[in-house]
Scaffold this motif. Structure first.
Motif, mmCIF file in Angstrom:
data_model
loop_
_atom_site.group_PDB
_atom_site.id
_atom_site.type_symbol
_atom_site.label_atom_id
_atom_site.label_comp_id
_atom_site.label_asym_id
_atom_site.label_seq_id
_atom_site.Cartn_x
_atom_site.Cartn_y
_atom_site.Cartn_z
ATOM 1 N N PHE A 139 51.339 49.968 58.070
ATOM 2 C CA PHE A 139 49.991 50.155 57.533
ATOM 3 C C PHE A 139 49.139 48.900 57.711
ATOM 4 C CE2 PHE A 139 52.337 53.533 55.497
ATOM 5 C CZ PHE A 139 51.435 54.588 55.548
ATOM 6 N N SER A 140 49.771 47.719 57.700
ATOM 7 C CA SER A 140 49.015 46.497 57.979
ATOM 8 C C SER A 140 48.526 46.490 59.417
ATOM 9 C CB SER A 140 49.893 45.272 57.701
ATOM 10 O OG SER A 140 49.222 44.082 58.048
ATOM 11 N N SER A 141 49.380 46.914 60.350
ATOM 12 C CA SER A 141 48.989 46.960 61.757
ATOM 13 C C SER A 141 47.871 47.967 61.984
ATOM 14 C CB SER A 141 50.204 47.320 62.619
ATOM 15 O OG SER A 141 49.850 47.450 63.974
ATOM 16 N N ALA A 142 47.954 49.124 61.330
ATOM 17 C CA ALA A 142 46.899 50.124 61.471
ATOM 18 C C ALA A 142 45.562 49.584 60.965
ATOM 19 C CB ALA A 142 47.289 51.391 60.716
ATOM 20 N N THR A 148 39.636 45.319 63.961
ATOM 21 C CA THR A 148 39.229 44.803 65.280
ATOM 22 C C THR A 148 38.202 45.728 65.918
ATOM 23 O OG1 THR A 148 41.420 43.814 65.559
ATOM 24 C CG2 THR A 148 40.075 44.073 67.531
ATOM 25 N N GLN A 149 38.408 47.020 65.784
ATOM 26 C CA GLN A 149 37.457 47.989 66.301
ATOM 27 C C GLN A 149 36.094 47.817 65.645
ATOM 28 O OE1 GLN A 149 38.534 52.036 65.444
ATOM 29 N NE2 GLN A 149 37.402 52.867 67.174
ATOM 30 N N ALA A 150 36.088 47.581 64.353
ATOM 31 C CA ALA A 150 34.827 47.383 63.642
ATOM 32 C C ALA A 150 34.123 46.111 64.096
ATOM 33 C CB ALA A 150 35.089 47.338 62.139
ATOM 34 N N MET A 151 34.898 45.044 64.356
ATOM 35 C CA MET A 151 34.289 43.793 64.801
ATOM 36 C C MET A 151 33.708 43.930 66.203
ATOM 37 S SD MET A 151 37.020 41.011 63.336
ATOM 38 C CE MET A 151 36.022 39.626 63.813
ATOM 39 N N PHE A 152 34.389 44.656 67.066
ATOM 40 C CA PHE A 152 33.811 44.910 68.390
ATOM 41 C C PHE A 152 32.487 45.659 68.282
ATOM 42 C CE2 PHE A 152 38.155 44.789 70.721
ATOM 43 C CZ PHE A 152 38.041 43.408 70.837
ATOM 44 N N ARG A 153 32.455 46.597 67.360
ATOM 45 C CA ARG A 153 31.218 47.335 67.172
ATOM 46 C C ARG A 153 30.115 46.428 66.631
ATOM 47 N NH1 ARG A 153 33.518 51.637 65.432
ATOM 48 N NH2 ARG A 153 33.570 51.061 63.247
ATOM 49 N N ALA A 154 30.484 45.457 65.811
ATOM 50 C CA ALA A 154 29.492 44.570 65.206
ATOM 51 C C ALA A 154 28.872 43.626 66.229
ATOM 52 C CB ALA A 154 30.129 43.765 64.081
ATOM 53 N N ILE A 155 29.658 43.137 67.202
ATOM 54 C CA ILE A 155 29.110 42.183 68.173
ATOM 55 C C ILE A 155 28.526 42.883 69.389
ATOM 56 C CG2 ILE A 155 30.692 40.376 67.457
ATOM 57 C CD1 ILE A 155 32.406 40.959 69.875
ATOM 58 N N GLY A 156 28.565 44.240 69.409
ATOM 59 C CA GLY A 156 27.872 44.970 70.464
ATOM 60 C C GLY A 156 28.721 45.371 71.630
ATOM 61 N N ILE A 157 30.050 45.139 71.579
ATOM 62 C CA ILE A 157 30.889 45.564 72.695
ATOM 63 C C ILE A 157 30.927 47.090 72.713
ATOM 64 C CG2 ILE A 157 33.266 45.623 73.557
ATOM 65 C CD1 ILE A 157 33.595 42.814 72.643
ATOM 66 N N GLY A 158 30.579 47.672 73.838
ATOM 67 C CA GLY A 158 30.499 49.116 73.962
ATOM 68 C C GLY A 158 29.084 49.618 73.893
#
Length: 514
Positions: A139-142, A148-158
């Motif tokens: 559950f920690s890994s999930a 990480t997905q949320a941080m990518f979304r925050a910095i505009g990746i994608g």
């Protein structure tokens, strides 16, 4: 009675009954034909001679245990060869059926998986620890994947408006600050990793869980990405530092055959496999929500409290099954209290259950708590402290006196102080703490009177004489029990060659003989 020889290099186990050398027993004859698939050729061409003549087929007193199978050597006199056949209920090569094949396959796979994940020789509580570790890591890994997905979304990746150079700069800055704070944290809490291992490990796990929550907030506040990411990374770096610093002590508590390297290697395998399962869990959740972008954006906030609670619960339960054999002041005090009250030395498992996580607010709840450290010159009984120091000689490596304990969340409380001298050995520390426990026992017999004496700052000659008598009687009791206590602690596996003390407890006095 059987003797067993273990050869760790290839995981073979040979067993043979003890018998007088060079004496032949009449062997048991086999009732079924043995196939040649399990046979091992040998250069020996002569036959065994029994009491009644040559032996055609006989069981030999050597059993091999490997890969979950138990097999025994047999001598085939007619063909002059050795055969290795199953004797644990498994079918032979010529009489396999479907059910036996499935059972054998399952047993073989189970044994292979266990050998892959679990060390050969570990303490009995290791499997319980791995069970809770599995829950924690998955559950920690999930959660980390979702963060990480949320941080990518925050910095505009994608997104089309993303700026890769700015994202890279922000990432370097947050990592650099995180590693700097990691060094500062490790340097400031070096001794706490030994003396308060469970507490530090659990508290940093809570910090790690909170850092994931901060990372999940970055898409909602993209303008503060660097600040939020830096705070989260600092918390993560602190957690990693604690995990690396305490990992060897945790693994050593399970290694009962000095196989620390094997236990550490298996821990790495477990971590990789469990983390991959967590990655798969996060991927499944994303796949289920991929057609609804709104639900996908809100998924981390829905699962975060649930996964974090399961993660921390797994860590907490796992730490309960870590039975450390090293001695700290708190563990030694638990042992000495049981020795005085119940007359026996508890095992590491019993002390672990009594110790728990050892949160700061749980300490000092008992009456007349014992502290190891330096004497406070502003204490309530300066005259008593002065008389105790005046009575010291060059042969004394510690002294005991009263003090008033100051707590931030509780009123002032009476306590016992153990001051150690420079050069005090482990035996001196054990003897001093044992004497302090005996002093506490005597004070509790007349609790109200001693409490009033301390509160009224009574330093009359009658009180001083009575206090010195309590100290002397307790010293005699401690010296009487010391040798037997050490023997019992060694027998139960406690590491008595050193006592791990915190930075405050390591402050010692130097005796000056004028």
């Amino acid at each position: 009675m059987q003797s067993t020889l273990y050869i760790p290099s290839d995981s073979y186990c040979f067993s043979c009954p003890r018998q007088a050398p060079f004496k032949l027993r009449r062997p048991q004859f086999l009732t079924k034909t043995l196939g040649s698939s399990n046979s091992l050729k040998t250069s020996c061409e002569h036959e065994f001679e029994g009491v009644d003549g040559p032996i055609s087929t006989a069981r030999l007193p050597v059993v091999i245990r490997r890969w979950g199978r138990v097999s025994q050597y047999l001598w085939n006199g007619s063909e002059s060869r050795l055969q290795l056949v199953r004797v644990d209920g498994g079918a032979s090569s010529l009489c396999l059926n479907f059910d036996d094949g499935l059972n054998n396959l399952f047993a073989l796979c189970s044994s292979a998986v266990r050998d892959f994940f679990i060390p050969q020789k570990v303490s009995g509580n290791y499997m319980d620890y791995v069970k809770w570790k599995f829950l924690h890591r998955v559950f920690s890994s999930a959660l980390q994947v979702l963060a990480t997905q949320a941080m990518f979304r925050a910095i505009g990746i994608g997104y089309s408006r993303s700026l890769p150079s700015a994202a890279a700069l922000n990432w370097v800055l947050k990592d650099g600050l995180g590693r700097l704070c990691r060094c500062i944290y490790t340097a400031s809490l070096a001794s706490a990793f030994d003396t308060n291992l469970k507490r530090v490990r659990f508290s940093t796990s809570v910090l790690f869980s909170l850092s994931i929550g901060v990372e999940l907030l970055t898409p909602a506040f993209p303008n503060y990405f660097l600040l939020l990411a830096t705070i989260a990374n600092i918390a993560k770096q602190v957690t990693v530092a604690c995990y690396l610093a305490t990992g060897s002590a945790v693994h050593r508590s399970f290694a009962i055959a000095d196989n620390l390297g094997e236990v550490s290697a298996k821990a790495q395998i477990q971590m990789v496999c469990f983390d991959n399962l967590g990655l798969m869990l996060a991927a499944v959740l994303n796949i289920l929500c991929k057609n609804n972008q709104r639900l996908l954006a809100g998924l981390p906030f829905v699962v975060y409290p649930i996964f974090s609670a399961i993660d921390l619960f797994g860590i907490y339960q796992g730490l309960k099954h870590v039975h450390l054999q090293t001695l700290t002041k708190d563990r030694l005090e638990i042992i000495l209290n049981m020795w005085i009250q119940l007359g026996y030395v508890p095992s590491p498992a019993e002390v672990s259950k009594e110790e728990g996580i050892s949160f700061p607010w749980s300490k000092g709840r008992e009456l007349w708590p014992i502290r190891i450290g330096c004497l406070d010159p502003k204490g309530r009984l300066p005259k008593l402290s002065m008389l105790m120091m005046q009575s010291l000689s060059s042969e004394d490596f510690y002294f005991i006196c009263m003090e008033a304990c100051r707590r931030l969340t509780r009123p002032e409380q009476q306590g016992i102080l153990l001051c150690l001298r420079e050069g005090a050995s482990t035996t001196d520390v054990i003897s001093g703490l044992l004497q302090a426990c005996y002093v506490r026992k005597k004070l509790l017999l007349n609790r109200t009177r001693w409490k009033n004496i301390v509160e009224d700052c009574d330093t009359s000659d009658t009180f001083v004489r009575e206090w010195f008598k309590v100290v002397e009687d307790s010293k005699q009791s401690a010296q009487r029990d010391l040798n037997l206590l050490n023997e019992e602690m060694l027998r139960l596996g406690w590491t008595v060659k050193n006592i791990l003390l915190s930075a405050e407890e390591q402050v010692k006095y130097r005796f000056v003989d004028d």
